[in-house]
Design an enzyme around this catalytic site. Structure first.
Site, mmCIF file in Angstrom:
data_model
loop_
_atom_site.group_PDB
_atom_site.id
_atom_site.type_symbol
_atom_site.label_atom_id
_atom_site.label_comp_id
_atom_site.label_asym_id
_atom_site.label_seq_id
_atom_site.Cartn_x
_atom_site.Cartn_y
_atom_site.Cartn_z
ATOM 1 C CG ASP A 129 5.530 7.799 0.955
ATOM 2 O OD1 ASP A 129 6.521 7.416 0.325
ATOM 3 O OD2 ASP A 129 5.434 8.925 1.475
ATOM 4 C CD GLU A 385 -3.644 9.390 1.175
ATOM 5 O OE1 GLU A 385 -2.916 8.719 0.429
ATOM 6 O OE2 GLU A 385 -3.421 10.584 1.429
ATOM 7 C CE1 TYR A 438 1.463 15.888 2.252
ATOM 8 C CE2 TYR A 438 -0.445 14.534 1.757
ATOM 9 C CZ TYR A 438 0.660 14.810 2.537
ATOM 10 O OH TYR A 438 0.957 14.014 3.612
ATOM 11 C CD GLU A 474 -1.102 11.860 5.472
ATOM 12 O OE1 GLU A 474 -0.553 12.078 4.371
ATOM 13 O OE2 GLU A 474 -1.374 10.719 5.886
HETATM 14 C C1 GCB Z 1 -0.035 10.692 1.910
HETATM 15 C C2 GCB Z 1 0.067 9.442 2.698
HETATM 16 C C3 GCB Z 1 1.375 9.335 3.454
HETATM 17 C C4 GCB Z 1 2.515 9.801 2.578
HETATM 18 C C5 GCB Z 1 2.285 11.244 2.219
HETATM 19 C C6 GCB Z 1 3.372 11.800 1.307
HETATM 20 O O1 GCB Z 1 -1.089 11.112 1.527
HETATM 21 O O2 GCB Z 1 -1.014 9.259 3.572
HETATM 22 O O3 GCB Z 1 1.559 8.004 3.849
HETATM 23 O O4 GCB Z 1 3.753 9.636 3.176
HETATM 24 O O5 GCB Z 1 1.064 11.368 1.547
HETATM 25 O O6 GCB Z 1 4.319 12.362 1.798
HETATM 26 O O7 GCB Z 1 3.258 11.601 0.103
#
Ligand code: GCB
Length: 578
Positions: A129, A385, A438, A474
Site C-alpha cells: 500500500d 504481513e 485494524y 499497526e
Molecule cells: C497494513 C499495511 C500498511 C497499510 C495499512 C493500511 O496493514 O501494513 O502498509 O498502509 O495496512 O492503511 O491499509
C-alpha cells in the site's frame, strides 16, 4: 530531461504515463574525477537505486545490483587511474519492475482483451500500500582512500555494573596492513581507551601497534545509550577511531559512532540495558511531495521533529530500510527503531520460492551489515504481513529467521503478522510477536464500540499461544483533514480520534501482562497506487502530507507525553485513564 539526484523521478513528470512508468529509466552525466582520487583506491557508492541497477563508466559495465533501499558500490580505481583526470561518462539504468520473485514482489499483468486495451498494454500490480517510487533515491558518492582500506567495522557492546565492553571486528580490504590502531572517545570527545588516533599520524613500520583486526575495549564509568523518556541524557554516543597503515605508508581512518547498550527479551518483557521498555511510536514512510522516496534532509528533519513533538520513543522503518542519515539521527536523539527488511506483499505461493528466498536473504545480509552498529536499532523486522498461513511460509521463514539470528545474535527478531493466530505458522520462530490489526476500520468498520473487546481478545490469543512479548505494530483510521462529523463517521477527524481512544484502555491493560509496544499507523499521509479505497493516497497520517496536524495528533501527543513522564517518574502511575 534534467533529473536531480537523489530523488525519485515519478513526481517530476507531467503525464500519468510517465509518472507511472514501468521499465528502464536511464540516467547519465559527465564528471571529472577529483585529482585527490587519482592513483588511490576509489569506490563509487550508491546509497539506493530502486529496484534493479546497472552502472557503466564510459560504456564499461562496473556494477549491477538488485533491490532498492540498500547500498552497493564498485571499485573504480582502475578506471580513474587510466582516465588521468579526463572527463568520464557515468550511466545508470534503473528498472522498477517487480515480479513474483523480487523483494518486494509484484506482477506484470498483460491485458489481452484488445476490445478494451491497446495491443501490448500491461499494468504493474503490487500487494503493498505505497507508491512504487523509483530512480536514484539516495546520494551517489566517490569514496577515495588508501589502497588498503577499512571496508567494515562491526561493534557489539555489553556492560557489567559500571564497566562497558566494546567488542570490535574490523574488515580490511585492498592489500596487507602493517599496523592497526584502535581508540575510543567518550560522548564528550575525550580519548578514554585504546590507542590515540591522531589526525597527523605518520605510518611508519617501526611504530608500536597491534595487527589484530578484532579486540575488546573496556570502558570504566560507562555512559550507557538510552532512549528518550528513560534518561535525562538520551542518545549518548562513543566514537571508535580506527587507523590502518599500508606498506606504502598510506593510511585509512574511520571514525564510527555507536552507543553502549544491550537489548534482550526475558519472558514477556523487552529489556534495554536490563530495564523494561515499552515502545510508543509510529509506523511511517519515506514519502514526500515531489521527492517521492528520494532522500531529502528537510523532510527527514521535519519528520524527526514531528516524532519529538508527539513524544514518540520509537518508529518502524515500514516497509523497507530507511536512509542511513535517518538512523544516525535516531541514534543521536535516542529514538528506538524497528528496522524492516523490504519484504512486503509476500502473499501468494510463488512469492516463497527459491529465487525469492535468495533475494530476501541477500537483502537481509546487506541490511544487517549496513545497520548493525546503530544503537537505536533494537529489533529486525524481517517482513510485513506475509501469508504466514501457507505451509511454504513456514519453511521459508524458518530459514530467514535463522539467518537473521546467525548474522546478529544481539537483537530480537520479529515478522509483522496479520493472519489469524489460529492459522499462522511463523510466530513460533519469533522473539517478539508483532501484529497489525485494524479494528473499527477494516474489521467492524464504523463500530468503534467493539474495539475494546475485539482487540483485547486478539492480543491475548497471541500471547496465550506463544508466550512471547507482543507489539501491536499497526492500528489506525484514515481521516481527511478538515472533514468533521458528530456523531463521527469514518474518514472524519472525530472518527480518527474516537478509534484511537478506544484502543488506549486495552493497551494499558495488556501492558501489565505482555504488550511491549503500541505503534500507530501512520505518522504522515502518504502516496499509494490509485484505487477506490484511497483518496489521493493513504490518509491514516496524524499529519497531512505537508506535515500539518490533524486533531488526532494532539490526542496521541497527550498520551505519549504522559507515557514519557511516567517512565521518567516510575513512582507516579502511568495509567491515568483517557
Ligand atoms: C497494513 C499495511 C500498511 C497499510 C495499512 C493500511 O496493514 O501494513 O502498509 O498502509 O495496512 O492503511 O491499509
Amino acid at each position: 530531461m534534467d533529473m536531480p539526484v537523489p530523488s525519485s523521478y515519478n513526481d517530476l513528470m507531467q503525464t500519468p504515463t510517465d509518472r507511472d512508468f514501468v521499465g528502464w529509466a536511464w540516467y547519465e552525466r559527465r564528471f571529472r574525477p577529483p585529482m585527490a582520487c587519482h592513483a588511490r583506491r576509489a569506490r563509487l557508492h550508491f546509497a539506493s537505486v530502486h529496484y534493479y541497477a546497472v552502472v557503466w563508466i564510459d560504456g564499461l559495465e562496473i556494477a549491477t545490483h538488485e533491490g532498492g533501499h540498500l547500498p552497493f558500490e564498485a571499485d573504480i580505481s582502475g578506471v580513474l587511474f587510466q582516465a588521468k583526470g579526463r572527463e568520464l561518462r557515468l550511466t545508470v539504468a534503473a528498472n522498477n519492475t517487480l515480479t513474483p520473485n523480487t523483494i518486494p514482489p509484484g506482477r506484470i499483468i498483460y491485458m489481452n482483451d484488445t476490445s478494451r486495451y491497446p495491443i501490448g498494454y500491461f499494468v504493474q500490480e503490487v500487494d503493498f500500500d505505497f507508491f512504487n517510487y523509483a530512480g536514484i533515491d539516495r546520494p551517489v558518492s566517490i569514496i577515495c582512500s588508501s589502497q588498503v582500506y577499512i571496508q567494515d567495522i562491526m561493534v557489539t557492546t555489553t556492560f557489567s555494573a559500571s564497566v562497558g565492553f566494546v567488542f570490535y571486528n574490523i574488515s580490511i580490504a585492498g592489500g596487507t596492513v602493517t599496523s592497526i590502531f584502535v581508540g575510543l572517545r567518550d560522548p564528550k570527545g575525550h580519548h578514554v581507551a585504546g590507542d590515540a588516533v591522531l589526525p597527523d599520524h605518520i605510518c611508519r613500520p617501526s611504530l608500536h601497534s597491534s595487527l589484530s583486526p578484532h579486540g575488546l575495549i573496556k570502558v570504566p564509568n560507562v555512559s550507557l545509550w538510552w532512549p528518550v523518556g528513560l534518561n535525562t541524557t538520551p542518545g549518548l554516543l562513543y566514537t571508535l577511531e580506527v587507523l590502518v597503515c599500508g606498506f606504502d605508508g598510506e593510511k585509512d581512518v574511520v571514525r564510527l559512532q555507536f552507543g553502549i547498550r544491550t537489548v534482550s527479551v526475558v519472558g514477556s518483557r523487552l529489556l534495554l540495558n536490563d530495564r523494561e521498555i515499552y515502545l510508543h511510536g509510529l509506523g511511517r514512510h519515506e514519502d514526500a511531495d515531489l521527492r517521492g522516496r528520494g532522500y531529502d534532509a528537510v523532510t527527514m528533519v521535519k519528520d524527526a521533529s514531528l516524532l519529538g513533538w508527539l513524544g514518540a520513543n520509537a518508529f518502524r522503518t515500514s516497509h523497507y530500510p530507511y536512509s542511513e542519515q535517518t538512523l544516525d539521527m535516531a541514534d543521536r536523539q535516542g529514538i528506538l527503531v524497528i528496522l524492516e527488511a523490504p519484504a512486503v506483499g509476500l502473499v501468494t505461493v510463488d512469492n516463497f520460492g527459491k529465487r525469492s528466498l535468495e533475494q530476501h536473504l541477500t537483502a537481509l545480509r546487506e541490511l544487517i551489515n549496513r545497520d548493525r552498529n546503530h544503537p537505536s536499532v533494537i529489533m529486525w523486522s524481517l517482513a510485513n504481513e506475509p501469508a504466514s498461513n501457507l505451509p511454504v511460509a513456514e519453511s521459508y521463514f524458518r530459514q530467514v529467521i535463522a539467518e537473521a539470528h546467525r548474522l546478529d545474535d544481539t537483537r530480537p527478531v520479529t515478522v509483522v503478522l496479520n493472519k489469524d493466530v489460529s492459522v499462522d505458522r511463523v510466530a513460533q520462530f519469533l522473539d517478539v510477536v508483532s501484529v497489525n490489526a485494524y479494528f473499527g476500520w477494516y474489521h467492524a468498520s464504523g463500530h468503534p464500540e467493539l474495539i475494546g473487546q475485539q482487540l483485547g481478545h486478539m492480543l491475548s490469543a497471541w500471547y496465550t499461544k506463544h508466550h512471547r512479548p507482543v507489539i501491536l505494530m499497526e492500528y489506525g483510521a484514515g481521516s481527511v483533514a478538515g472533514l468533521h462529523s458528530l456523531p463521527s463517521v469514518m474518514f472524519s477527524e472525530e472518527y480518527h480520534l474516537e478509534l484511537m481512544r478506544k484502543h488506549f484502555p486495552v493497551f494499558d491493560e495488556k501492558r501489565e501482562e505482555f504488550l511491549v509496544g503500541e505503534m500507530l499507523w501512520n505518522l504522515v499521509d502518504f502516496n499509494t497506487p490509485q484505487g477506490v479505497k484511497r483518496v489521493a493516497g493513504n490518509r491514516k497520517g496524524l499529519f497531512t502530507r505537508n506535515r500539518q496536524p490533524k486533531m488526532a495528533a494532539f490526542l496521541l501527543r497527550d498520551r505519549y507525553m504522559r507515557l514519557n513522564n511516567a517512565s521518567a517518574h516510575p513512582s507516579i502511575p502511568w495509567c491515568l485513564g483517557n
